[in-house]
Each structure stands twice: as C-alpha cells, then as structure tokens.
Write an enzyme that holds these catalytic residues in place. Sequence first.
Site, mmCIF file in Angstrom:
data_model
loop_
_atom_site.group_PDB
_atom_site.id
_atom_site.type_symbol
_atom_site.label_atom_id
_atom_site.label_comp_id
_atom_site.label_asym_id
_atom_site.label_seq_id
_atom_site.Cartn_x
_atom_site.Cartn_y
_atom_site.Cartn_z
ATOM 1 N N ASN A 84 0.791 -1.263 -0.040
ATOM 2 C CA ASN A 84 0.008 0.020 -0.091
ATOM 3 C C ASN A 84 0.824 1.368 0.109
ATOM 4 O O ASN A 84 0.306 2.289 0.406
ATOM 5 C CB ASN A 84 -0.946 0.132 1.152
ATOM 6 N N ILE A 133 1.237 6.835 -0.883
ATOM 7 C CA ILE A 133 0.419 5.935 0.062
ATOM 8 C C ILE A 133 -1.154 5.913 -0.517
ATOM 9 O O ILE A 133 -1.755 6.692 -1.107
ATOM 10 C CB ILE A 133 0.380 6.885 1.365
ATOM 11 N N CYS A 134 -1.451 4.505 -0.411
ATOM 12 C CA CYS A 134 -2.769 4.050 -0.685
ATOM 13 C C CYS A 134 -3.702 3.970 0.737
ATOM 14 O O CYS A 134 -3.481 3.057 1.352
ATOM 15 C CB CYS A 134 -2.728 2.799 -1.524
ATOM 16 N N LEU A 135 -4.159 4.954 1.160
ATOM 17 C CA LEU A 135 -4.995 5.017 2.429
ATOM 18 C C LEU A 135 -6.369 5.624 1.856
ATOM 19 O O LEU A 135 -6.109 7.003 1.719
ATOM 20 C CB LEU A 135 -4.328 5.566 3.315
ATOM 21 N N ARG A 183 -7.689 10.253 0.391
ATOM 22 C CA ARG A 183 -8.504 10.574 -0.966
ATOM 23 C C ARG A 183 -9.418 11.517 -0.731
ATOM 24 O O ARG A 183 -10.195 11.555 0.237
ATOM 25 C CB ARG A 183 -8.848 9.381 -1.546
#
Length: 185
Positions: A108, A115-117, A121
């Site tokens: 992630n 960062i994929c959180l 978003r």
Amino acid sequence: MLTLASKLKRDDGVRGPRASNPAADSTRRVSVRDKLLVKEVADLEANLPCTCKVNFPDPNKLHYFQLTVTPDEGYYQGGKFQFETEVPDAYNMVPPKVKCLTRIWHPNITETGEICLSLLREHSIDGTGWAPTRTLKDIVWGLNSLFTDLLNFDDPLNIEAAEHHLRDKEDFRNKVEDYIKRYAR
C-alpha cells in the site's frame, strides 16, 4: 509545544474588539486551518498510538509535521518509518498531503513514498475517503494501521509487492526485513 496556540490567544487579546484599521487587522488574522490545527494537534498528542511519534520542525507551523511509525508487530516490526505531512490551506475541506520518506516494500506504499489509504483521498468510491469531520488523529491512526490491520494485499498500490506476497510469503518477509535493515533503522 503549541506555540501557535499561545500566539492565537495573545493576538486575540491584543486585537480585542474589532480593530479600527482593517488593513492592520488582516495582517494578524489567523487562518481557519491554523485555528483547527491548534485543537487537533493537542488532541493528537494526547491520543498518539504508542508506536508513533510526531515532530514539528517549526512549532509555529503546525501545518507541517513529521510522523515516525515504529511497528511493534507484524512484517514491519523493528522498522522505523518516516512520513511527511503537509496540511493545505483548504483544510479541512481537503485532506492533508502525506508522503512516506522511508523506502519500503509494502503493498500500500510505493518505493517512492506514495500512499494508498482511502481517508487520504478527497473522493473515494467506497465512501471512506476524506470528510471535513476527519482529523489529523484519523490520519495518524490510519498510517499506523497500514502496518497491521489495514495492510491490504487485495487492493494494492504497489502491485509487485502484493504479488510477491501472494507467490512466496517467506521471501516477501525476507525482502521486508532487508528493506528495514537498509532503509528503516
């Protein structure tokens, strides 16, 4: 620590009721973001996970801080991961910008620090993205959870790391440990 808070109180006391010179008043005006951050930073510091540490390089700029996450369990245990957080002027209508400064092998987080959180978003399909009701505390707890319960191999940003885990969990663990030794001490 909250230098800005004491500045806000002092400025309110100096300004008192509406100043007669609007131009002079505007130079002392504090943004909505900064007023929110005074409260949120105090709450964050009082409720910080034991695996996290926050550092404000300039105590007068609460909109920029560094976070260190030191996981005490899981694949990333023993690592020390640095994040940089910048809170934009339009906060709390838009989320803070966060980047991982430590090179990491993580499904992630890319090796370049993206960062994929979902809560980072502005818009998310699942409705778990940023909302004005979220705070810095939510961001810190979310980043901390990326190393434990929010570690997500099913919806990765770093597809190569997720596929590596799927192919060979032991080799994945070895690569994570190598990255920790090289980059996260």
